[in-house]
Design a protein around this motif. Structure first.
Motif, PDB file in Angstrom:
ATOM      1  N   ALA A   1      29.324 -95.818  36.471  1.00 44.31           N
ATOM      2  CA  ALA A   1      30.669 -95.912  35.905  1.00 44.31           C
ATOM      3  C   ALA A   1      31.215 -94.526  35.584  1.00 44.31           C
ATOM      4  O   ALA A   1      32.389 -94.224  35.856  1.00 44.31           O
ATOM      5  CB  ALA A   1      30.648 -96.779  34.651  1.00 44.31           C
ATOM      6  N   ASP A   2      30.377 -93.674  35.012  1.00 44.25           N
ATOM      7  CA  ASP A   2      30.809 -92.310  34.694  1.00 44.25           C
ATOM      8  C   ASP A   2      31.118 -91.528  35.966  1.00 44.25           C
ATOM      9  O   ASP A   2      32.110 -90.788  36.030  1.00 44.25           O
ATOM     10  CB  ASP A   2      29.713 -91.579  33.900  1.00 44.25           C
ATOM     11  CG  ASP A   2      29.603 -92.099  32.470  1.00 44.25           C
ATOM     12  OD1 ASP A   2      30.578 -92.699  31.987  1.00 44.25           O
ATOM     13  OD2 ASP A   2      28.545 -91.912  31.847  1.00 44.25           O
ATOM     14  N   ARG A   3      30.278 -91.690  36.976  1.00 38.96           N
ATOM     15  CA  ARG A   3      30.449 -90.936  38.215  1.00 38.96           C
ATOM     16  C   ARG A   3      31.710 -91.364  38.977  1.00 38.96           C
ATOM     17  O   ARG A   3      32.391 -90.532  39.572  1.00 38.96           O
ATOM     18  CB  ARG A   3      29.227 -91.136  39.128  1.00 38.96           C
ATOM     19  CG  ARG A   3      27.992 -90.356  38.684  1.00 38.96           C
ATOM     20  CD  ARG A   3      26.748 -90.808  39.430  1.00 38.96           C
ATOM     21  NE  ARG A   3      25.650 -89.887  39.183  1.00 38.96           N
ATOM     22  CZ  ARG A   3      25.239 -88.971  40.044  1.00 38.96           C
ATOM     23  NH1 ARG A   3      25.836 -88.849  41.210  1.00 38.96           N
ATOM     24  NH2 ARG A   3      24.235 -88.175  39.745  1.00 38.96           N
ATOM     25  N   LEU A   4      32.005 -92.662  38.958  1.00 43.16           N
ATOM     26  CA  LEU A   4      33.143 -93.171  39.731  1.00 43.16           C
ATOM     27  C   LEU A   4      34.382 -93.373  38.867  1.00 43.16           C
ATOM     28  O   LEU A   4      35.425 -93.816  39.365  1.00 43.16           O
ATOM     29  CB  LEU A   4      32.767 -94.501  40.406  1.00 43.16           C
ATOM     30  CG  LEU A   4      31.602 -94.450  41.396  1.00 43.16           C
ATOM     31  CD1 LEU A   4      31.384 -95.817  42.041  1.00 43.16           C
ATOM     32  CD2 LEU A   4      31.834 -93.395  42.471  1.00 43.16           C
ATOM     33  N   GLU A   5      34.241 -93.079  37.578  1.00 47.39           N
ATOM     34  CA  GLU A   5      35.356 -93.188  36.633  1.00 47.39           C
ATOM     35  C   GLU A   5      35.946 -94.599  36.600  1.00 47.39           C
ATOM     36  O   GLU A   5      37.152 -94.807  36.719  1.00 47.39           O
ATOM     37  CB  GLU A   5      36.438 -92.153  36.962  1.00 47.39           C
ATOM     38  CG  GLU A   5      35.933 -90.718  36.859  1.00 47.39           C
ATOM     39  CD  GLU A   5      37.026 -89.693  37.121  1.00 47.39           C
ATOM     40  OE1 GLU A   5      38.065 -90.063  37.705  1.00 47.39           O
ATOM     41  OE2 GLU A   5      36.844 -88.531  36.729  1.00 47.39           O
ATOM     42  N   VAL A   6      35.056 -95.566  36.442  1.00 50.44           N
ATOM     43  CA  VAL A   6      35.452 -96.962  36.271  1.00 50.44           C
ATOM     44  C   VAL A   6      34.631 -97.533  35.112  1.00 50.44           C
ATOM     45  O   VAL A   6      33.770 -96.851  34.551  1.00 50.44           O
ATOM     46  CB  VAL A   6      35.205 -97.801  37.553  1.00 50.44           C
ATOM     47  CG1 VAL A   6      36.068 -97.291  38.697  1.00 50.44           C
ATOM     48  CG2 VAL A   6      33.732 -97.765  37.949  1.00 50.44           C
ATOM     49  N   SER A   7      34.859 -98.776  34.745  1.00 49.23           N
ATOM     50  CA  SER A   7      34.112 -99.383  33.644  1.00 49.23           C
ATOM     51  C   SER A   7      32.763 -99.913  34.129  1.00 49.23           C
ATOM     52  O   SER A   7      32.618-100.272  35.308  1.00 49.23           O
ATOM     53  CB  SER A   7      34.909-100.534  33.031  1.00 49.23           C
ATOM     54  OG  SER A   7      34.933-101.642  33.915  1.00 49.23           O
ATOM     55  N   PRO A   8      31.753 -99.995  33.242  1.00 49.09           N
ATOM     56  CA  PRO A   8      30.452-100.565  33.617  1.00 49.09           C
ATOM     57  C   PRO A   8      30.587-101.997  34.129  1.00 49.09           C
ATOM     58  O   PRO A   8      29.847-102.421  35.016  1.00 49.09           O
ATOM     59  CB  PRO A   8      29.657-100.508  32.306  1.00 49.09           C
ATOM     60  CG  PRO A   8      30.245 -99.347  31.570  1.00 49.09           C
ATOM     61  CD  PRO A   8      31.718 -99.429  31.873  1.00 49.09           C
ATOM     62  N   LEU A   9      31.545-102.757  33.560  1.00 48.86           N
ATOM     63  CA  LEU A   9      31.751-104.133  34.002  1.00 48.86           C
ATOM     64  C   LEU A   9      32.233-104.174  35.447  1.00 48.86           C
ATOM     65  O   LEU A   9      31.808-105.027  36.236  1.00 48.86           O
ATOM     66  CB  LEU A   9      32.780-104.830  33.103  1.00 48.86           C
ATOM     67  CG  LEU A   9      33.089-106.297  33.463  1.00 48.86           C
ATOM     68  CD1 LEU A   9      31.818-107.131  33.419  1.00 48.86           C
ATOM     69  CD2 LEU A   9      34.139-106.859  32.521  1.00 48.86           C
ATOM     70  N   THR A  10      33.086-103.223  35.806  1.00 51.91           N
ATOM     71  CA  THR A  10      33.571-103.139  37.190  1.00 51.91           C
ATOM     72  C   THR A  10      32.418-102.823  38.130  1.00 51.91           C
ATOM     73  O   THR A  10      32.298-103.395  39.222  1.00 51.91           O
ATOM     74  CB  THR A  10      34.660-102.058  37.319  1.00 51.91           C
ATOM     75  OG1 THR A  10      35.793-102.419  36.531  1.00 51.91           O
ATOM     76  CG2 THR A  10      35.098-101.891  38.774  1.00 51.91           C
ATOM     77  N   VAL A  11      31.542-101.912  37.712  1.00 53.86           N
ATOM     78  CA  VAL A  11      30.373-101.561  38.522  1.00 53.86           C
ATOM     79  C   VAL A  11      29.486-102.785  38.712  1.00 53.86           C
ATOM     80  O   VAL A  11      29.030-103.084  39.825  1.00 53.86           O
ATOM     81  CB  VAL A  11      29.562-100.426  37.863  1.00 53.86           C
ATOM     82  CG1 VAL A  11      28.261-100.194  38.633  1.00 53.86           C
ATOM     83  CG2 VAL A  11      30.379 -99.148  37.829  1.00 53.86           C
TER      84      VAL A  11
ATOM     85  N   VAL B   1      35.081-100.498  50.658  1.00 54.78           N
ATOM     86  CA  VAL B   1      34.796 -99.077  50.507  1.00 54.78           C
ATOM     87  C   VAL B   1      34.167 -98.813  49.142  1.00 54.78           C
ATOM     88  O   VAL B   1      33.187 -98.067  49.030  1.00 54.78           O
ATOM     89  CB  VAL B   1      36.089 -98.236  50.648  1.00 54.78           C
ATOM     90  CG1 VAL B   1      35.801 -96.777  50.308  1.00 54.78           C
ATOM     91  CG2 VAL B   1      36.645 -98.360  52.060  1.00 54.78           C
ATOM     92  N   ARG B   2      34.694 -99.428  48.098  1.00 56.31           N
ATOM     93  CA  ARG B   2      34.164 -99.219  46.750  1.00 56.31           C
ATOM     94  C   ARG B   2      32.760 -99.785  46.620  1.00 56.31           C
ATOM     95  O   ARG B   2      31.897 -99.183  45.980  1.00 56.31           O
ATOM     96  CB  ARG B   2      35.087 -99.857  45.720  1.00 56.31           C
ATOM     97  CG  ARG B   2      34.602 -99.676  44.279  1.00 56.31           C
ATOM     98  CD  ARG B   2      34.494 -98.204  43.913  1.00 56.31           C
ATOM     99  NE  ARG B   2      35.729 -97.681  43.383  1.00 56.31           N
ATOM    100  CZ  ARG B   2      35.901 -96.431  42.995  1.00 56.31           C
ATOM    101  NH1 ARG B   2      34.908 -95.557  43.114  1.00 56.31           N
ATOM    102  NH2 ARG B   2      37.052 -96.018  42.520  1.00 56.31           N
ATOM    103  N   GLU B   3      32.498-100.937  47.246  1.00 55.81           N
ATOM    104  CA  GLU B   3      31.157-101.520  47.189  1.00 55.81           C
ATOM    105  C   GLU B   3      30.145-100.618  47.884  1.00 55.81           C
ATOM    106  O   GLU B   3      28.997-100.486  47.430  1.00 55.81           O
ATOM    107  CB  GLU B   3      31.165-102.912  47.825  1.00 55.81           C
ATOM    108  CG  GLU B   3      31.853-103.961  46.954  1.00 55.81           C
ATOM    109  CD  GLU B   3      32.185-105.243  47.702  1.00 55.81           C
ATOM    110  OE1 GLU B   3      32.688-106.177  47.047  1.00 55.81           O
ATOM    111  OE2 GLU B   3      31.965-105.302  48.938  1.00 55.81           O
ATOM    112  N   ARG B   4      30.553 -99.971  48.957  1.00 56.41           N
ATOM    113  CA  ARG B   4      29.671 -99.011  49.632  1.00 56.41           C
ATOM    114  C   ARG B   4      29.383 -97.819  48.726  1.00 56.41           C
ATOM    115  O   ARG B   4      28.245 -97.339  48.649  1.00 56.41           O
ATOM    116  CB  ARG B   4      30.305 -98.521  50.936  1.00 56.41           C
ATOM    117  CG  ARG B   4      30.213 -99.494  52.101  1.00 56.41           C
ATOM    118  CD  ARG B   4      31.009 -98.971  53.296  1.00 56.41           C
ATOM    119  NE  ARG B   4      30.869 -99.830  54.446  1.00 56.41           N
ATOM    120  CZ  ARG B   4      30.129 -99.546  55.519  1.00 56.41           C
ATOM    121  NH1 ARG B   4      29.445 -98.424  55.564  1.00 56.41           N
ATOM    122  NH2 ARG B   4      30.068-100.380  56.526  1.00 56.41           N
ATOM    123  N   GLU B   5      30.408 -97.347  48.051  1.00 54.93           N
ATOM    124  CA  GLU B   5      30.228 -96.214  47.137  1.00 54.93           C
ATOM    125  C   GLU B   5      29.247 -96.575  46.024  1.00 54.93           C
ATOM    126  O   GLU B   5      28.378 -95.767  45.667  1.00 54.93           O
ATOM    127  CB  GLU B   5      31.579 -95.811  46.528  1.00 54.93           C
ATOM    128  CG  GLU B   5      32.543 -95.183  47.521  1.00 54.93           C
ATOM    129  CD  GLU B   5      33.904 -94.914  46.904  1.00 54.93           C
ATOM    130  OE1 GLU B   5      34.662 -94.110  47.483  1.00 54.93           O
ATOM    131  OE2 GLU B   5      34.219 -95.499  45.842  1.00 54.93           O
TER     132      GLU B   5
END
Length: 226
Positions: free
Chosen positions: A182-192, A163-167
């Motif tokens: 990262a800002d839009r999904l509220e996660v780190s750039p590394l996670t993106v 689901v997250r990969e689709r987002e």
């Protein structure tokens, strides 16, 4: 690390201008010039280029054919192609991305845009000019909204994504950078970056540019008319 740039254009005057611009930067150098696509493919391998600035319309092997040859050669897996042309129209954009190009810029772009495109491509990202992005979206809008317009095979491949990969893929298709996502999904750039890399691996995409095409062709993203 110095970015090794190959110039492929049948106009010597333009190649000279691009050489001066590229060689003026401390982090990049021109390692060769080609006047046709076949020569570009050969020099990309001989000179171990990182980025090829590729014109589309050249005699003999054109830029699109050369891009396909580079993308299909395992020995050139590290090479990124940025299409640079005066013909910034939707059909060329789509064909360029499908051929394996990592970016698409009009020759009327500002010098800083061109230099940024080289750095972005060398870093494994994808870059499309605003006009090219608009053309890409227009291409898919022209296909209509019926299910027949979608690519069933690619739609099924999306089932492998979380689901997250689709987002993240939706955000990539919107032209957003890792930091913006990262800002839009509220996660780190590394996670993106991790999600993007996993999506590319699962979908068999060479880079982010091809992810954009897959997102539209699969029907995951539908352009909206404002």
């Amino acid at each position: 690390m110095t970015i090794r740039v190959l110039l492929a254009d049948d106009q010597a005057l333009l190649r000279s201008a691009f050489r001066v611009l590229v060689d003026s930067e401390p982090d990049m150098e021109v390692v060769g010039e080609a006047s046709d696509g076949a020569e570009a493919v050969r020099l990309a391998k001989e000179q171990q280029a990182d980025v090829v600035l590729m014109d589309i319309r050249m005699p003999g092997t054109d830029g699109l054919a050369a891009t396909r040859l580079i993308s299909a050669d395992p020995a050139l897996a590290q090479v990124r192609v940025v299409i640079l042309t005066t013909f910034e129209v939707d059909d060329y954009v789509v064909r360029s991305l499908r051929a394996g190009a990592s970016g698409f810029l009009g020759k009327g772009s500002e010098p800083e845009e061109l230099l940024n495109a080289i750095r972005v491509a060398a870093g494994g990202e994808a870059l499309l000019s605003p006009a090219a992005t608009k053309g890409l979206i227009a291409r898919f809008l022209a296909q209509g909204d019926t299910d027949d317009d979608r690519d069933p095979g690619r739609a099924e491949r999306l089932d492998a994504l979380t689901v997250r990969e689709r987002e993240v893929l939706v955000q990539v298709a919107g032209g957003h950078s890792n930091d913006e996502i990262a800002d839009r999904l509220e996660v780190s750039p590394l996670t993106v970056k991790t999600h993007v890399n996993r999506a590319m691996a699962k979908l068999g995409a060479r880079d982010r540019a091809q992810l954009v095409v897959i997102a539209y062709e699969s029907g995951l993203v539908r352009p909206r008319v404002d």
